[in-house]
Design a protein around this motif. Structure first.
Motif, short mmCIF file in Angstrom:
data_model
loop_
_atom_site.label_atom_id
_atom_site.label_comp_id
_atom_site.label_asym_id
_atom_site.label_seq_id
_atom_site.Cartn_x
_atom_site.Cartn_y
_atom_site.Cartn_z
N ARG A 73 -3.48 11.10 -7.26
CA ARG A 73 -2.32 10.64 -6.49
C ARG A 73 -1.49 9.64 -7.29
O ARG A 73 -0.25 9.64 -7.21
N GLU A 91 0.59 11.56 -9.64
CA GLU A 91 1.67 12.22 -8.91
C GLU A 91 2.83 11.26 -8.67
O GLU A 91 4.01 11.65 -8.77
N LEU A 92 2.52 10.00 -8.36
CA LEU A 92 3.57 9.02 -8.11
C LEU A 92 4.38 8.73 -9.37
O LEU A 92 5.55 8.35 -9.28
N TRP A 93 3.77 8.90 -10.53
CA TRP A 93 4.51 8.69 -11.78
C TRP A 93 5.68 9.66 -11.91
O TRP A 93 6.66 9.37 -12.61
N GLN A 94 5.59 10.81 -11.26
CA GLN A 94 6.63 11.82 -11.37
C GLN A 94 7.80 11.55 -10.44
O GLN A 94 8.84 12.22 -10.53
N ARG A 95 7.67 10.59 -9.54
CA ARG A 95 8.74 10.26 -8.62
C ARG A 95 9.64 9.19 -9.22
O ARG A 95 9.18 8.32 -9.96
N ASP A 96 10.91 9.22 -8.86
CA ASP A 96 11.85 8.24 -9.38
C ASP A 96 11.45 6.82 -8.97
O ASP A 96 11.56 5.88 -9.77
N SER A 97 10.99 6.66 -7.74
CA SER A 97 10.64 5.33 -7.25
C SER A 97 9.24 4.92 -7.68
O SER A 97 8.92 3.72 -7.73
N GLY A 98 8.37 5.90 -7.97
CA GLY A 98 6.98 5.59 -8.28
C GLY A 98 6.19 5.09 -7.09
O GLY A 98 5.05 4.64 -7.23
N ARG A 99 6.77 5.19 -5.90
CA ARG A 99 6.15 4.69 -4.69
C ARG A 99 6.14 5.76 -3.61
O ARG A 99 6.83 6.77 -3.71
N CYS A 100 5.35 5.54 -2.57
CA CYS A 100 5.17 6.55 -1.53
C CYS A 100 5.25 5.89 -0.16
O CYS A 100 4.41 5.05 0.18
N GLN A 154 6.54 -0.94 -11.56
CA GLN A 154 7.99 -0.73 -11.54
C GLN A 154 8.67 -2.09 -11.70
O GLN A 154 8.62 -2.92 -10.80
#
Length: 351
Positions: free
Chosen positions: A28, A31-40, A171
């Protein structure tokens, strides 16, 4: 006198550990590294359901009204899991800073605390003198320093420029903002006192996470050393590898006392709380850095690759070692206390 944690504290720690084990997995995090925000937002919502952001919010504003001593075990588990979300900054640093504002800012203070407790707001706290603020992009309110003044600035009133971190889960942002009378919530002696307390809580939170990271890296190295074989035997059975992990285990055990002592001193507002925090930050950072070094050696060349999970925690340890006071700053505070007579050296006066 009983110096151990209560059964309720340990049970809550165990429940948080179980949640992190199941939900905050290395997969998980990647996976967050692939998001622009790095957050969920979903993950943050789950933390809210557990009551973690509301941990230190006063009961009058819908929180649990607990202390840094209660939260230190949670911060330790956040470190063990490598939790990317700004839980520690919000709950242990930002919330008490807001809660300490005087009656002139009651409406603003109580409103933001209630929003944090309800899961409607996250906080980011800028370390005085530091160029970057962690998680400013997902924070609804930023608590920023200008000289000795404290400012509570909504995210809409700042401009952010992203900066790369050695830890992909962190971040970091340069915050462009303008101090104003409308956002100033403390100044002068009060501002200095608020920032001094915030620094200690933040360093305490970093120390707790570093201790958790050290334990996680040891566990990863032990697991790997018993899977990898040489000469038909697990490398973990070799004495040299055992010594690497045993040395870290000793450092971890020696770091627990200073960490928990510091948490108690901060919670009780003791005069030497800052010195206790510096001791804890140094001890926990030393354990985490040694864990990173020895775990890499136990992994061999694989320890340097992105394929293994070790570097998720190793890089977080490298980053947290430098925030809210590096080793030199904390050593200087302890040295001043020792040579200034605040602490009596020798047996029976240990700190």
């Amino acid at each position: 006198m009983n110096f151990s944690f209560s059964e309720d504290q340990l049970q809550f720690q165990a429940s948080v550990r179980n949640y992190f084990t199941n939900e905050v997995t290395p997969e998980r995090i990647r996976e967050l590294w692939q998001r622009d925000s790095g957050r969920c937002d979903q993950l943050w919502g789950e933390l809210v359901e557990l009551g973690l952001p509301a941990f230190c919010v006063p009961e009058a504003q819908g929180g649990m009204g607990l202390s840094p001593l209660d939260f230190v075990l949670i911060a330790q588990e956040a470190g063990y899991a490598g939790l990317p979300e700004p839980l520690v900054d919000t709950a242990l640093v930002g919330v008490p800073l807001l809660a300490a504002l005087d009656a002139a800012h009651t409406e603003r203070r109580d409103g933001w605390l209630a929003r944090v407790a309800a899961g409607e707001a996250r906080l980011a706290v800028g370390e005085p003198g530091a160029a970057l603020v962690a998680d400013a992009h997902v924070a609804d309110l930023l608590l920023l320093a200008h000289d000795d003044e404290v400012y509570a600035v909504p995210r809409a009133d700042v401009q952010l420029v992203r900066n790369e971190s050695v830890d992909p889960s962190r971040q970091l942002f340069h915050v462009d903002w303008t101090p104003s009378a409308q956002t100033r919530v403390a100044s002068g002696e009060q501002g200095r006192a608020l920032w001094a307390a915030a620094r200690d809580r933040a360093a305490l939170g970093s120390a707790a996470q570093l201790l958790g990271l050290a334990k996680r890296m040891v566990d990863l190295a032990v697991d790997y050393s018993f899977e990898r074989k040489q000469f038909g035997k697990p490398v973990g059975s070799f004495q040299a590898v055992k010594h690497l992990m045993a040395n870290v285990a000793v450092q971890i055990e020696f770091a627990k006392g200073p960490l928990y002592h510091a948490a108690y001193a901060v919670a009780e507002g003791q005069a030497l709380a800052g010195v206790r925090v510096s001791h804890a930050k140094l001890a926990c950072a030393e354990a985490a850095l040694l864990a990173a070094k020895n775990a890499i050696q136990a992994h061999g060349a694989m320890g340097y690759t992105w394929e293994v999970d070790l570097h998720l925690f190793m890089k977080r340890a490298w980053a947290l070692d430098k925030v809210w006071g590096d080793a030199a700053a904390h050593k200087a505070r302890i040295r001043a206390a020792l040579f200034g007579g605040a602490i009596q050296p020798g047996a029976g006066h240990t700190f």
